[in-house]
Scaffold this motif. Sequence first.
Motif, PDB file in Angstrom:
ATOM      1  N   THR A   6       0.825  -1.193   0.000  1.00 56.51           N
ATOM      2  CA  THR A   6       0.000   0.000   0.000  1.00 56.51           C
ATOM      3  C   THR A   6       0.858   1.242   0.000  1.00 56.51           C
ATOM      4  O   THR A   6       2.031   1.193   0.351  1.00 56.51           O
ATOM      5  CB  THR A   6      -0.904   0.040   1.248  1.00 56.51           C
ATOM      6  N   VAL A   7       0.285   2.362  -0.395  1.00 60.27           N
ATOM      7  CA  VAL A   7       1.038   3.612  -0.470  1.00 60.27           C
ATOM      8  C   VAL A   7       1.532   3.993   0.912  1.00 60.27           C
ATOM      9  O   VAL A   7       0.757   4.224   1.817  1.00 60.27           O
ATOM     10  CB  VAL A   7       0.153   4.723  -1.054  1.00 60.27           C
ATOM     11  N   SER A   8       2.853   4.001   1.071  1.00 59.18           N
ATOM     12  CA  SER A   8       3.487   4.294   2.348  1.00 59.18           C
ATOM     13  C   SER A   8       4.956   4.564   2.107  1.00 59.18           C
ATOM     14  O   SER A   8       5.298   5.285   1.190  1.00 59.18           O
ATOM     15  CB  SER A   8       3.290   3.116   3.314  1.00 59.18           C
ATOM     16  N   VAL A   9       5.852   3.918   2.912  1.00 56.50           N
ATOM     17  CA  VAL A   9       7.270   4.198   2.792  1.00 56.50           C
ATOM     18  C   VAL A   9       8.087   3.028   2.263  1.00 56.50           C
ATOM     19  O   VAL A   9       9.243   3.193   1.973  1.00 56.50           O
ATOM     20  CB  VAL A   9       7.862   4.523   4.174  1.00 56.50           C
ATOM     21  N   VAL A  10       7.525   1.841   2.209  1.00 57.53           N
ATOM     22  CA  VAL A  10       8.299   0.649   1.935  1.00 57.53           C
ATOM     23  C   VAL A  10       7.936   0.086   0.580  1.00 57.53           C
ATOM     24  O   VAL A  10       6.797   0.149   0.171  1.00 57.53           O
ATOM     25  CB  VAL A  10       8.024  -0.412   3.019  1.00 57.53           C
ATOM     26  N   VAL A  11       8.923  -0.488  -0.125  1.00 57.27           N
ATOM     27  CA  VAL A  11       8.630  -1.063  -1.440  1.00 57.27           C
ATOM     28  C   VAL A  11       9.302  -2.409  -1.576  1.00 57.27           C
ATOM     29  O   VAL A  11      10.321  -2.660  -0.960  1.00 57.27           O
ATOM     30  CB  VAL A  11       9.090  -0.123  -2.576  1.00 57.27           C
ATOM     31  N   VAL A  12       8.736  -3.264  -2.373  1.00 61.72           N
ATOM     32  CA  VAL A  12       9.360  -4.548  -2.652  1.00 61.72           C
ATOM     33  C   VAL A  12      10.363  -4.382  -3.771  1.00 61.72           C
ATOM     34  O   VAL A  12      10.062  -3.793  -4.797  1.00 61.72           O
ATOM     35  CB  VAL A  12       8.290  -5.576  -3.065  1.00 61.72           C
ATOM     36  N   ALA A  13      11.572  -4.896  -3.590  1.00 62.47           N
ATOM     37  CA  ALA A  13      12.620  -4.795  -4.602  1.00 62.47           C
ATOM     38  C   ALA A  13      12.478  -5.911  -5.607  1.00 62.47           C
ATOM     39  O   ALA A  13      12.238  -7.035  -5.251  1.00 62.47           O
ATOM     40  CB  ALA A  13      13.997  -4.879  -3.941  1.00 62.47           C
ATOM     41  N   THR A 415       9.776  11.372  -7.255  1.00 59.45           N
ATOM     42  CA  THR A 415       9.725  10.353  -6.216  1.00 59.45           C
ATOM     43  C   THR A 415      10.807   9.313  -6.480  1.00 59.45           C
ATOM     44  O   THR A 415      11.373   9.254  -7.572  1.00 59.45           O
ATOM     45  CB  THR A 415       8.343   9.668  -6.197  1.00 59.45           C
ATOM     46  N   THR A 416      11.128   8.529  -5.481  1.00 62.31           N
ATOM     47  CA  THR A 416      12.019   7.391  -5.668  1.00 62.31           C
ATOM     48  C   THR A 416      11.192   6.166  -6.059  1.00 62.31           C
ATOM     49  O   THR A 416      10.011   6.060  -5.731  1.00 62.31           O
ATOM     50  CB  THR A 416      12.804   7.098  -4.382  1.00 62.31           C
ATOM     51  N   CYS A 417      11.838   5.225  -6.766  1.00 65.61           N
ATOM     52  CA  CYS A 417      11.111   4.053  -7.237  1.00 65.61           C
ATOM     53  C   CYS A 417      12.056   2.888  -7.434  1.00 65.61           C
ATOM     54  O   CYS A 417      13.283   3.063  -7.466  1.00 65.61           O
ATOM     55  CB  CYS A 417      10.342   4.360  -8.519  1.00 65.61           C
ATOM     56  N   ASN A 418      11.485   1.691  -7.568  1.00 62.50           N
ATOM     57  CA  ASN A 418      12.246   0.460  -7.762  1.00 62.50           C
ATOM     58  C   ASN A 418      11.621  -0.391  -8.854  1.00 62.50           C
ATOM     59  O   ASN A 418      10.406  -0.328  -9.071  1.00 62.50           O
ATOM     60  CB  ASN A 418      12.288  -0.355  -6.467  1.00 62.50           C
ATOM     61  N   ILE A 434       4.763   3.039  -2.153  1.00 69.39           N
ATOM     62  CA  ILE A 434       3.908   1.855  -2.053  1.00 69.39           C
ATOM     63  C   ILE A 434       4.527   0.907  -1.055  1.00 69.39           C
ATOM     64  O   ILE A 434       5.656   0.443  -1.242  1.00 69.39           O
ATOM     65  CB  ILE A 434       3.727   1.185  -3.423  1.00 69.39           C
ATOM     66  N   GLY A 435       3.815   0.629   0.028  1.00 72.71           N
ATOM     67  CA  GLY A 435       4.401  -0.108   1.136  1.00 72.71           C
ATOM     68  C   GLY A 435       3.787  -1.469   1.348  1.00 72.71           C
ATOM     69  O   GLY A 435       2.678  -1.755   0.903  1.00 72.71           O
ATOM     70  N   LEU A 436       4.515  -2.335   2.024  1.00 74.31           N
ATOM     71  CA  LEU A 436       4.097  -3.717   2.230  1.00 74.31           C
ATOM     72  C   LEU A 436       3.182  -3.843   3.437  1.00 74.31           C
ATOM     73  O   LEU A 436       3.477  -3.320   4.507  1.00 74.31           O
ATOM     74  CB  LEU A 436       5.327  -4.584   2.429  1.00 74.31           C
ATOM     75  N   LEU A 466      -3.196   3.786  -3.104  1.00 73.66           N
ATOM     76  CA  LEU A 466      -3.000   2.702  -4.054  1.00 73.66           C
ATOM     77  C   LEU A 466      -2.497   1.447  -3.349  1.00 73.66           C
ATOM     78  O   LEU A 466      -1.672   1.531  -2.435  1.00 73.66           O
ATOM     79  CB  LEU A 466      -2.011   3.110  -5.132  1.00 73.66           C
ATOM     80  N   ILE A 467      -2.992   0.306  -3.792  1.00 74.25           N
ATOM     81  CA  ILE A 467      -2.618  -0.978  -3.200  1.00 74.25           C
ATOM     82  C   ILE A 467      -2.068  -1.857  -4.303  1.00 74.25           C
ATOM     83  O   ILE A 467      -2.674  -1.977  -5.361  1.00 74.25           O
ATOM     84  CB  ILE A 467      -3.845  -1.679  -2.578  1.00 74.25           C
ATOM     85  N   MET A 468      -0.924  -2.489  -4.060  1.00 78.41           N
ATOM     86  CA  MET A 468      -0.362  -3.434  -5.016  1.00 78.41           C
ATOM     87  C   MET A 468      -0.222  -4.795  -4.351  1.00 78.41           C
ATOM     88  O   MET A 468       0.470  -4.931  -3.347  1.00 78.41           O
ATOM     89  CB  MET A 468       1.009  -2.963  -5.515  1.00 78.41           C
ATOM     90  N   SER A 469      -0.891  -5.788  -4.886  1.00 77.08           N
ATOM     91  CA  SER A 469      -0.666  -7.152  -4.414  1.00 77.08           C
ATOM     92  C   SER A 469       0.463  -7.756  -5.242  1.00 77.08           C
ATOM     93  O   SER A 469       0.628  -7.432  -6.414  1.00 77.08           O
ATOM     94  CB  SER A 469      -1.936  -7.983  -4.537  1.00 77.08           C
ATOM     95  N   ALA A 470       1.255  -8.626  -4.636  1.00 75.48           N
ATOM     96  CA  ALA A 470       2.424  -9.197  -5.305  1.00 75.48           C
ATOM     97  C   ALA A 470       2.679 -10.593  -4.794  1.00 75.48           C
ATOM     98  O   ALA A 470       2.221 -10.980  -3.723  1.00 75.48           O
ATOM     99  CB  ALA A 470       3.651  -8.308  -5.075  1.00 75.48           C
TER     100      ALA A 470
END
Length: 537
Positions: A6-13, A415-418, A434-436, A466-470
Amino acid sequence: MRWVLTVSVVVVAGCGSGHGALSPGAGGSGASATAGQGGSAPSTGNGGRSSDGAAGATNAAAGASGSDAGVGASDASTEIGAATRLVPWQVEADGTDPLIMGIFDQQEKVHCQFLPDETGQLRCLPIALATFTQTAWFSDAACTKRIYTTALSGVGGSWTDRPTALPLPRVACAPNRYVVGTLKSLTAGAPHFGGTSCAAITPAPSPGYGLGEMTVVDVQTPDRWVTGTAVDGPRIGQRARVKMVEAPDGSRFTTDLFDEQWSRSCGLVANIDQVFCQVPTPMPVGVEGSQCAGKPVWLVHACEDPPFLGGGVAVGPQWNGPVTHSGHGCIGVPLGSTADGPNGFFEAGLLIGNGDVNMPSQPWLAKGTGRLRLRGLADDDGQVVTLPATVLWSELDTAVIQGAHARYIDSVANTTCNPIRTPEGLLRCVPTSIGLTFDSGFFADAGCTTPAFYCPNYADTCAGALIMSASLDPNGEVRATALSSARMLPTVFGGAPAGPCAPAPFTSPGMFAMGADATWTQFPTFSEQNGRAPDGL
């Protein structure tokens, strides 16, 4: 494996690197060993002990000794030509440097990592995606084909019958050496052998819940794999040296970062926009005495030779008495031992100055002129050095990383991105906002079928985020499966499957469920060279 982000501070690499832990010979202990893509291998540094997994293969080549007489080699030698054979696996965007993910052997069609072979020669050896934990058991009556446990329901099963680096049993804390061999799955109840006399073990041991077993099939001569020579690269922050390996054709690949002040490998630690390289050190495990009231002590493993202890203190006198820590009462801390010798408890010595413990923090710098700009660090000449994903954070491949660790700046979205693989098969630079969020155990409906999730950072509300399932593919890559907006929940439900589904009271933080679908086209795309196939090659 299922994630929702979800939109936050953490992202999946989207690095997708894995590890293997495989040693075919007789002897050794039940410890695990790893050989991940671009990751780390053991190193002795300057002292008599080594810090297992802390240093890169560049340093592991020095000082290694001994080979495993119990391992035979099949005749699989091929001539290594002078033409370019090793090429980078890399992610590309217009106007910036490529992001190097690892090394691809074009002749053998495998991803590889430079590791010392059984003679100590650096070679680019094929690596696995799964973690294999070495056991004390063997699948044959001669005790030459070791058994390993692995989560075969994940990526382990995809590595059956493929060549992979197999670490030989380590001798007296020397760095690991490797042969290349293949593994196969072991059926439940298959014979197990072990012990000093190599006898059958009855009944056959169980691998444990959720684990399967694999065993060595054969090993190969090392000559088919490309050799390399350790060389120095640029230096960052007047102290952190980039270590590289040069192949016979002159191509170079970064393998490690090395703190020249402590003569040890180091790993980058990010704090917002500043980065420093930190030498791994032991942390306090308890206090002296049996009453949880003494001075703090640190546990140093048998093959460690730390330059200092966690907290920035020198290694003090060894403590030979009991050690305890507070938990549910005052609990004893076991010292433990390894095949290489006993571990040790140590007191703190003198305090080390902050400027000596770690290199000075360095700012991230963006390199390039396009929309996506790869982040790097300045070398001693002021040039921006961009580093491979697996050298930056080799233990965080396919894991959650903070926005401070982001690889790119999106200059248009500011913004930063991965890199993340999206459902249409494209690599896109997904923002680190987008955070976990893991499944909470609660549900959005009275039938307990639609999952509910906590708001990022346990905020009171995250409506419209925004929500991203992975999920994690068999090849070790994070793949996004859906993108939608958050729908806040005034009530959540729980109880199933243990009991009836019923409303579950909660006050804070806020909870949400997936809402309307969103489009992926808002995120810019990458191209990729020499990447992993869906089945893991």
